[in-house]
Design a protein around this motif. Structure first.
Motif, mmCIF file in Angstrom:
data_model
loop_
_atom_site.group_PDB
_atom_site.id
_atom_site.type_symbol
_atom_site.label_atom_id
_atom_site.label_comp_id
_atom_site.label_asym_id
_atom_site.label_seq_id
_atom_site.Cartn_x
_atom_site.Cartn_y
_atom_site.Cartn_z
ATOM 1 N N LYS A 23 40.983 35.546 41.748
ATOM 2 C CA LYS A 23 40.495 34.934 42.990
ATOM 3 C C LYS A 23 38.982 34.771 42.975
ATOM 4 O O LYS A 23 38.447 33.739 43.391
ATOM 5 C CB LYS A 23 40.916 35.784 44.193
ATOM 6 C CG LYS A 23 42.377 35.664 44.563
ATOM 7 C CD LYS A 23 42.663 36.172 45.961
ATOM 8 C CE LYS A 23 42.390 37.635 46.110
ATOM 9 N NZ LYS A 23 42.743 38.142 47.469
ATOM 10 N N LEU A 24 38.288 35.804 42.466
ATOM 11 C CA LEU A 24 36.829 35.749 42.452
ATOM 12 C C LEU A 24 36.332 34.657 41.511
ATOM 13 O O LEU A 24 35.392 33.917 41.843
ATOM 14 C CB LEU A 24 36.270 37.109 42.044
ATOM 15 C CG LEU A 24 34.775 37.321 42.286
ATOM 16 C CD1 LEU A 24 34.441 37.200 43.769
ATOM 17 C CD2 LEU A 24 34.348 38.704 41.774
ATOM 18 N N LEU A 25 36.948 34.525 40.344
ATOM 19 C CA LEU A 25 36.542 33.490 39.397
ATOM 20 C C LEU A 25 36.827 32.099 39.954
ATOM 21 O O LEU A 25 36.029 31.167 39.772
ATOM 22 C CB LEU A 25 37.270 33.688 38.061
ATOM 23 C CG LEU A 25 36.826 34.906 37.247
ATOM 24 C CD1 LEU A 25 37.720 35.075 36.018
ATOM 25 C CD2 LEU A 25 35.373 34.778 36.811
ATOM 26 N N GLN A 26 37.942 31.946 40.656
ATOM 27 C CA GLN A 26 38.252 30.655 41.262
ATOM 28 C C GLN A 26 37.235 30.309 42.350
ATOM 29 O O GLN A 26 36.866 29.139 42.508
ATOM 30 C CB GLN A 26 39.664 30.678 41.847
ATOM 31 C CG GLN A 26 40.761 30.689 40.787
ATOM 32 C CD GLN A 26 42.144 30.924 41.369
ATOM 33 O OE1 GLN A 26 42.294 31.564 42.424
ATOM 34 N NE2 GLN A 26 43.172 30.442 40.687
ATOM 35 N N GLN A 27 36.781 31.324 43.078
ATOM 36 C CA GLN A 27 35.796 31.090 44.137
ATOM 37 C C GLN A 27 34.416 30.786 43.569
ATOM 38 O O GLN A 27 33.713 29.893 44.043
ATOM 39 C CB GLN A 27 35.732 32.317 45.056
ATOM 40 C CG GLN A 27 36.986 32.525 45.892
ATOM 41 C CD GLN A 27 37.051 33.910 46.515
ATOM 42 O OE1 GLN A 27 36.216 34.770 46.227
ATOM 43 N NE2 GLN A 27 38.038 34.140 47.354
ATOM 44 N N ILE A 81 33.062 44.373 43.894
ATOM 45 C CA ILE A 81 33.283 43.056 43.291
ATOM 46 C C ILE A 81 34.741 42.953 42.860
ATOM 47 O O ILE A 81 35.433 41.980 43.125
ATOM 48 C CB ILE A 81 32.325 42.834 42.108
ATOM 49 C CG1 ILE A 81 30.884 42.754 42.623
ATOM 50 C CG2 ILE A 81 32.685 41.551 41.352
ATOM 51 C CD1 ILE A 81 29.835 42.655 41.552
ATOM 52 N N ASP A 82 35.205 43.995 42.165
ATOM 53 C CA ASP A 82 36.629 44.161 41.867
ATOM 54 C C ASP A 82 36.849 45.650 41.662
ATOM 55 O O ASP A 82 35.961 46.457 41.907
ATOM 56 C CB ASP A 82 37.061 43.318 40.651
ATOM 57 C CG ASP A 82 36.279 43.655 39.383
ATOM 58 O OD1 ASP A 82 35.941 44.838 39.180
ATOM 59 O OD2 ASP A 82 35.991 42.743 38.587
ATOM 60 N N PRO A 99 31.982 48.472 41.520
ATOM 61 C CA PRO A 99 31.517 48.730 42.888
ATOM 62 C C PRO A 99 30.161 48.073 43.117
ATOM 63 O O PRO A 99 29.405 47.828 42.179
ATOM 64 C CB PRO A 99 31.403 50.263 42.941
ATOM 65 C CG PRO A 99 31.172 50.668 41.515
ATOM 66 C CD PRO A 99 31.931 49.686 40.675
ATOM 67 N N ILE A 100 29.875 47.789 44.381
ATOM 68 C CA ILE A 100 28.564 47.233 44.724
ATOM 69 C C ILE A 100 27.593 48.378 44.943
ATOM 70 O O ILE A 100 27.856 49.295 45.721
ATOM 71 C CB ILE A 100 28.656 46.342 45.973
ATOM 72 C CG1 ILE A 100 29.434 45.071 45.628
ATOM 73 C CG2 ILE A 100 27.270 45.987 46.506
ATOM 74 C CD1 ILE A 100 29.667 44.154 46.806
ATOM 75 N N SER A 101 26.495 48.328 44.249
ATOM 76 C CA SER A 101 25.505 49.401 44.293
ATOM 77 C C SER A 101 24.799 49.446 45.642
ATOM 78 O O SER A 101 24.319 48.421 46.146
ATOM 79 C CB SER A 101 24.477 49.188 43.172
ATOM 80 O OG SER A 101 23.310 49.912 43.407
#
Length: 556
Positions: A160-164, A428-429, A433-435
């Motif tokens: 999904k993230l790559l498609q977005q 992100i996935d 994790p987001i720092s």
């Protein structure tokens, strides 16, 4: 055909026959580094050691005495855990949750069930893979091939993230049967990862690792149960919001459901602030001093305003006292190890005067308090007088609030200490994790541009010094807080994106900070934007983008 190329390596010019691999070159230059080399900046771009140099270039090798080197090492350790878990438990699912206790907290699932036994059983297999020096191979895939590949692997959040995001190519790393979408830099083979340990914690495990201060040893484990509980609360907030990954947030925005997300996220914070106010009110007969501390860009100022409102709802009328007004005269500011003024050192505060005023205020005396003139670097007395009624507490906000030395004249039982930081609920996935540090850095870049006249370049140049101050003056005292508050908003990076991106794009390629700017730009590219007019006027986010209802700021 081989040709001569001129390289400036670690500041020294040398001539080589090209192409030459960075790995080969790093072995020649390792002897002048105090720690193992794990990556390189090539023309100010962080690059894996598996890369090749084919033209004249400037090369600066990254070792484990540098924060960038530790980031490469830590991310590579997470990849190593994923590889080992998949070999020990076929079809295992690993989630890399967040930083904790100077390590990485992770959880391992077998199917949909959390593996509840001692996950440290993976340490032996990880060490075996290290000794085997297995290659960690990097490969770029066209977008369609990457989507097909990760779809077959069942990694739908990555699909999904790559498609977005829709990038032309997708960088991956593989080791054995494990293949990961990863835009960061990893070490060339597992033999680089000699020092680590697994520490059981709650339902998972902490990967303990070396730090830049001394990459020869793993620091002793220090439990952080209070901070861990706040991370758990953040995870629960993500579940309430039905938004765990960036792709989930993007779907909310694309389907025009962001206002519901914003309202619930803000309500969760308001409820937490009200609970903190209730806690303070329950101790109102004893507590005279409320101390608010947190790292840079954690939203302390807005939090203090909102806490004050909730306290007044409970009949408690706090009086604010600014710690900034107690800086010593500028020529008396202590110096750091480089001989520059260290404004974040505790001794940059006139502790004697501050504690004298605290004592007098708590004794019910009228006190003429100073105002610090940041232009002249001197304290001024302009007729400002404070006075406390017997039932009124003082509220003080500043980075040293958790340190007992700051308020040594006040008994511990008369104080409530609050720690605030931005512990994002998003990842992100499952493996990225987001720092918290990245979130705060982006907040600071936006705020500094809007209200302090600083460029993103200036903000990034100052950031390492700010971080060192936090490591010395804030983080060691986190667990001494009575209450912790998470100021992160699950939607905020989608708002900050439009402010931060043009600022980061201004940083030129010949600047040392270019690599960091590009990394942050790549990170922000995952997010779909939210308009800032959808952000409530009392939101902590308004402290950074403006139009807050609490104080006058530059209007947009």
């Amino acid at each position: 055909m081989d040709k001569k190329i001129i390289l400036i390596v670690d500041g020294k010019q040398a001539e080589y026959l090209g192409p030459i691999s960075l790995l080969q070159l790093s072995r020649k230059w390792q002897k002048v580094h105090r720690a193992p080399i794990v990556a390189a900046f090539v023309n100010h771009v962080l690059t894996s050691l598996d890369g090749e140099l084919r033209m004249d270039s400037e090369v600066s090798f990254v070792d484990l005495k540098q924060s960038a080197g530790i980031s490469v090492y830590r991310r590579s350790l997470a990849f190593l855990l994923i590889v080992a878990a998949n070999e020990v438990f076929p079809n295992a699912r690993v989630t890399i949750e967040h930083s904790l206790s100077k390590g990485l907290y992770c959880e391992v699932y077998k199917g949909n069930e959390l593996f509840s036994k001692n996950v440290t059983c993976l340490e032996g297999p990880m060490q075996k893979i290290v000794q085997e020096q297995r290659l960690i191979q990097r490969k770029d895939y066209p977008l369609d091939e990457a989507i097909d590949l990760f779809g077959k692997l069942g990694k739908q959040e990555q699909v999904k993230l790559l498609q977005q995001k829709n990038p032309a190519t997708v960088q991956t790393y593989s080791c054995g049967k494990v293949i990961e979408f990863d835009s960061s830099i990893l070490v060339p083979h597992t033999g680089y990862l000699q020092k680590f340990a697994l520490q059981p914690w709650q339902s998972g495990v902490i990967i303990r690792h070396i730090l830049a201060e001394d990459p020869t040893v793993i620091p002793p484990f220090e439990a952080q149960p209070k901070l861990s509980d706040v991370f758990l609360e953040a995870e629960n907030w993500g579940k309430i919001l039905n938004c765990r990954y960036v792709s989930d947030l993007n779907e909310h925005i694309k389907n025009r459901r962001q206002m519901d997300l914003i309202h619930v996220a803000e309500a969760l914070q308001e409820k937490k602030i009200a609970q903190i106010a209730d806690y303070i009110s329950d101790h109102a007969t004893l507590v005279r001093l409320i101390l608010i501390a947190g790292p840079s860009s954690s939203g302390k100022t807005t939090f203090a305003q909102r806490l004050g409102i909730q306290l007044r709802v409970n009949g408690v009328r706090p009086v604010p006292l600014s710690l900034d007004d107690y800086f010593v005269e500028r020529d008396q500011t202590p110096l750091d190890e480089t001989g520059k003024p260290d404004f974040e050192k505790l001794e940059a505060i006139d502790l004697t005067l501050f504690n004298h005023h605290l004592t007098e205020l708590l004794e019910g005396k009228h006190v003429a308090v100073p105002t610090y003139n940041f232009i002249t670097g001197k304290r001024e007395y302009n007729g400002k007088v404070l006075y406390l009624e017997p039932d009124q507490p003082l509220i003080v906000e500043g980075i040293h609030g958790l340190n007992e030395r700051l308020t040594r004249s006040v008994a511990r039982e008369q104080k409530i200490k609050i720690y605030i930081s931005a512990l994002t609920q998003l990842s992100i996935d499952r493996h990225h994790p987001i720092s918290t540090t990245d979130t705060r850095a982006i907040r600071r870049i936006v705020r500094d541009s809007n209200f302090r006249g600083h460029s993103a370049l200036m903000s990034l140049k100052m950031w390492p010094s700010v971080r060192r101050g936090e490591e010395k003056n804030i983080f060691p005292f986190q667990e001494q807080a009575d209450v912790m508050f998470n100021s992160a908003l699950i939607y905020e990076l989608a708002v900050l994106k439009k402010y931060a991106e043009p600022l980061l794009c201004e940083i030129k390629k010949d600047e040392t900070e270019y690599a960091e700017a590009q990394r942050l730009l790549n990170f922000l590219s995952y997010f779909v934007s939210i308009r800032d007019d959808e952000v409530p006027a009392n939101s902590i986010l308004r402290e950074f983008i403006g139009k807050s209802c609490f104080y006058k700021q530059k209007q947009h």
